[in-house]
Design an enzyme around this catalytic site. Structure first.
Site, PDB file in Angstrom:
ATOM      1  N   PHE A   1       0.885  -1.017  -0.073  1.00 45.66           N
ATOM      2  CA  PHE A   1       0.036  -0.093  -0.037  1.00 45.66           C
ATOM      3  C   PHE A   1       1.139   1.232   0.021  1.00 45.66           C
ATOM      4  O   PHE A   1       1.401   1.581   1.041  1.00 45.66           O
ATOM      5  CB  PHE A   1      -0.951  -0.105   1.324  1.00 45.66           C
ATOM      6  CG  PHE A   1      -1.317  -1.387   1.812  1.00 45.66           C
ATOM      7  CD1 PHE A   1      -1.952  -2.417   0.744  1.00 45.66           C
ATOM      8  CD2 PHE A   1      -1.036  -1.966   2.787  1.00 45.66           C
ATOM      9  CE1 PHE A   1      -2.338  -3.509   0.961  1.00 45.66           C
ATOM     10  CE2 PHE A   1      -1.328  -3.234   3.223  1.00 45.66           C
ATOM     11  CZ  PHE A   1      -1.943  -4.016   2.504  1.00 45.66           C
TER      12      PHE A   1
ATOM     13  N   ASP B   1       2.249   4.491   0.283  1.00 41.31           N
ATOM     14  CA  ASP B   1       1.949   5.760   0.885  1.00 41.31           C
ATOM     15  C   ASP B   1       3.446   6.403   1.493  1.00 41.31           C
ATOM     16  O   ASP B   1       4.184   6.507   0.741  1.00 41.31           O
ATOM     17  CB  ASP B   1       0.973   5.651   2.057  1.00 41.31           C
ATOM     18  CG  ASP B   1       1.190   4.706   3.134  1.00 41.31           C
ATOM     19  OD1 ASP B   1       2.244   4.149   3.220  1.00 41.31           O
ATOM     20  OD2 ASP B   1       0.311   4.422   3.986  1.00 41.31           O
TER      21      ASP B   1
ATOM     22  N   ASP C   1       4.240  -5.785   3.415  1.00 40.24           N
ATOM     23  CA  ASP C   1       4.086  -4.505   3.938  1.00 40.24           C
ATOM     24  C   ASP C   1       3.608  -4.294   5.552  1.00 40.24           C
ATOM     25  O   ASP C   1       3.970  -3.544   6.216  1.00 40.24           O
ATOM     26  CB  ASP C   1       2.642  -4.030   2.984  1.00 40.24           C
ATOM     27  CG  ASP C   1       2.320  -2.489   3.435  1.00 40.24           C
ATOM     28  OD1 ASP C   1       1.589  -2.257   4.685  1.00 40.24           O
ATOM     29  OD2 ASP C   1       2.514  -1.782   2.771  1.00 40.24           O
TER      30      ASP C   1
ATOM     31  N   ASP D   1       4.380  -2.037  10.593  1.00 39.82           N
ATOM     32  CA  ASP D   1       4.617  -2.464  12.105  1.00 39.82           C
ATOM     33  C   ASP D   1       5.995  -2.046  12.613  1.00 39.82           C
ATOM     34  O   ASP D   1       6.237  -1.581  13.755  1.00 39.82           O
ATOM     35  CB  ASP D   1       4.295  -3.901  12.534  1.00 39.82           C
ATOM     36  CG  ASP D   1       2.647  -4.037  12.431  1.00 39.82           C
ATOM     37  OD1 ASP D   1       1.913  -3.163  12.349  1.00 39.82           O
ATOM     38  OD2 ASP D   1       2.300  -5.148  12.234  1.00 39.82           O
TER      39      ASP D   1
HETATM   40  N1  LIG Z   1       1.214   0.845   4.231  1.00 40.63           N
HETATM   41  C1  LIG Z   1       0.449   0.569   5.357  1.00 40.63           C
HETATM   42  N2  LIG Z   1      -0.188   1.610   5.919  1.00 40.63           N
HETATM   43  C2  LIG Z   1      -0.847   1.453   6.998  1.00 40.63           C
HETATM   44  C3  LIG Z   1      -1.012   0.191   7.593  1.00 40.63           C
HETATM   45  C4  LIG Z   1      -1.890   0.296   8.970  1.00 40.63           C
HETATM   46  C5  LIG Z   1      -2.192  -0.687   9.969  1.00 40.63           C
HETATM   47  N3  LIG Z   1      -2.237  -2.164   9.334  1.00 40.63           N
HETATM   48  C6  LIG Z   1      -2.494  -2.921  10.468  1.00 40.63           C
HETATM   49  C7  LIG Z   1      -2.742  -4.020  10.067  1.00 40.63           C
HETATM   50  C8  LIG Z   1      -1.886  -5.171   9.993  1.00 40.63           C
HETATM   51  C9  LIG Z   1      -0.482  -4.367  10.723  1.00 40.63           C
HETATM   52  O1  LIG Z   1      -0.086  -5.420  11.504  1.00 40.63           O
HETATM   53  C10 LIG Z   1      -1.236  -3.296  11.115  1.00 40.63           C
HETATM   54  O2  LIG Z   1      -1.093  -3.104  12.479  1.00 40.63           O
HETATM   55  C11 LIG Z   1      -2.184   1.855   8.781  1.00 40.63           C
HETATM   56  N4  LIG Z   1      -1.626   2.280   7.611  1.00 40.63           N
HETATM   57  C12 LIG Z   1      -1.806   3.743   7.330  1.00 40.63           C
HETATM   58  O3  LIG Z   1      -1.262   4.713   8.077  1.00 40.63           O
HETATM   59  C13 LIG Z   1      -2.099   5.778   8.068  1.00 40.63           C
HETATM   60  C14 LIG Z   1      -2.367   6.004   9.349  1.00 40.63           C
HETATM   61  O4  LIG Z   1      -1.195   6.303  10.195  1.00 40.63           O
HETATM   62  P1  LIG Z   1      -0.993   6.641  11.748  1.00 40.63           P
HETATM   63  O5  LIG Z   1      -2.132   7.788  12.102  1.00 40.63           O
HETATM   64  O6  LIG Z   1       0.362   6.674  12.232  1.00 40.63           O
HETATM   65  O7  LIG Z   1      -1.453   5.572  12.525  1.00 40.63           O
HETATM   66  C15 LIG Z   1      -3.239   5.727   7.270  1.00 40.63           C
HETATM   67  O8  LIG Z   1      -2.702   6.162   6.038  1.00 40.63           O
HETATM   68  C16 LIG Z   1      -3.405   4.111   7.288  1.00 40.63           C
HETATM   69  O9  LIG Z   1      -3.983   3.548   5.861  1.00 40.63           O
HETATM   70  C17 LIG Z   1      -0.161  -0.835   7.111  1.00 40.63           C
HETATM   71  O10 LIG Z   1      -0.183  -2.030   7.671  1.00 40.63           O
HETATM   72  N5  LIG Z   1       0.519  -0.663   5.921  1.00 40.63           N
END
Ligand SMILES: Nc1nc2c(c(CN[C@H]3C=C[C@H](O)[C@@H]3O)cn2[C@@H]2O[C@H](COP(=O)(O)O)[C@@H](O)[C@H]2O)c(=O)[nH]1
Length: 218
Positions: A101, A103, A182, A187
């Site tokens: 994903f 970002d 990812d 994490d």
């Molecule tokens: N590329 C990517 N982006 C991710 C995540 C996750 C959470 N995934 C959970 C699922 C399984 C894992 O074990 C994680 O616990 C959130 N985000 C992004 O972060 C942003 C929020 O940021 P902050 O406000 O700092 O928490 C928001 O754009 C959100 O879409 C990911 O995994 N990959």
């Protein structure tokens, strides 16, 4: 949020569950994760994370893919033999067809791990917190290179497995996914940021700040 609410209400009985029911109906229960991503992109304009760069259409699809990946993870069956309730078809979820994903957090950690290298001019821009307009060369490069980098990490893992265990490698091909890589990297980035963890035994680059872009896409 208003757009999503309005479309869910007018066409899917007002819930994500209704949207998933319609997904099952359209695909006769045979839809994969990528089919669900396509349906999200086709249904909700605010998930259509695409741009044209230098005459070429670029598809990033961050939010549709993370939505589907989190749905996949949340409903992952407890026992190995059980079918996935959202993707019960012959092909199963085929989660390996999704990309990471794209970002800001994953490029940052890929750079820290020296999987991505940045030109000095970009490092300087990031350090100074210079605003990168949405879709500009730098922002698009950060996002697209992280997709390619995670794909290559996956290819390396698959090659290592193939070498160690050639008989089982075809099974693992669909288990090792950019999605899981990812999740792991995101994490890890969070744990590094909070000081809970540090990287040992690897040469790393100093962590540079995340890029600053105003966007609805991530
Ligand atoms: N590329 C990517 N982006 C991710 C995540 C996750 C959470 N995934 C959970 C699922 C399984 C894992 O074990 C994680 O616990 C959130 N985000 C992004 O972060 C942003 C929020 O940021 P902050 O406000 O700092 O928490 C928001 O754009 C959100 O879409 C990911 O995994 N990959």
């Amino acid at each position: 949020m208003r757009e999503v609410g309005s479309i869910l209400t007018s066409s899917f009985g007002g819930s994500y569950q209704g949207f998933l029911d319609e997904f099952h109906r359209r695909h006769n229960g045979q839809g994969t994760a990528l089919d669900l991503v396509r349906m999200v992109v086709d249904t909700f304009p605010s998930f259509r994370d695409e741009t044209v760069y230098d005459g070429t259409k670029v598809y990033l699809w961050k939010r549709p893919q993370i939505l589907v990946a989190e749905t996949w993870a949340a409903f992952f069956p407890a026992s190995q033999g059980d079918r996935h309730p959202i993707f019960p078809g012959e092909q199963g979820p085929a989660i390996h067809e999704l990309t990471m994903f794209a970002d800001y957090r994953v490029p940052q950690i890929l750079h820290h791990l020296r999987i991505l290298s940045y030109p000095p001019s970009l490092v300087e821009q990031l350090r100074q917190g210079i605003y990168l307009p949405m879709g500009c060369r730098e922002e698009l490069s950060l996002r697209t290179s992280s997709i390619i980098a995670v794909d290559r990490v996956r290819a390396e893992i698959l090659a290592a497995i193939q070498e160690e265990d050639p008989d089982n490698s075809h099974v693992l091909g669909s288990t090792i996914s950019s999605v899981l890589i990812d999740f792991f990297l995101w994490d890890l980035a969070k744990r590094l940021e909070s000081g809970e963890e540090s990287i040992e035994g690897l040469e790393t680059e100093d962590i540079v700040p995340i890029h600053r872009t105003r966007s609805i896409w991530y």
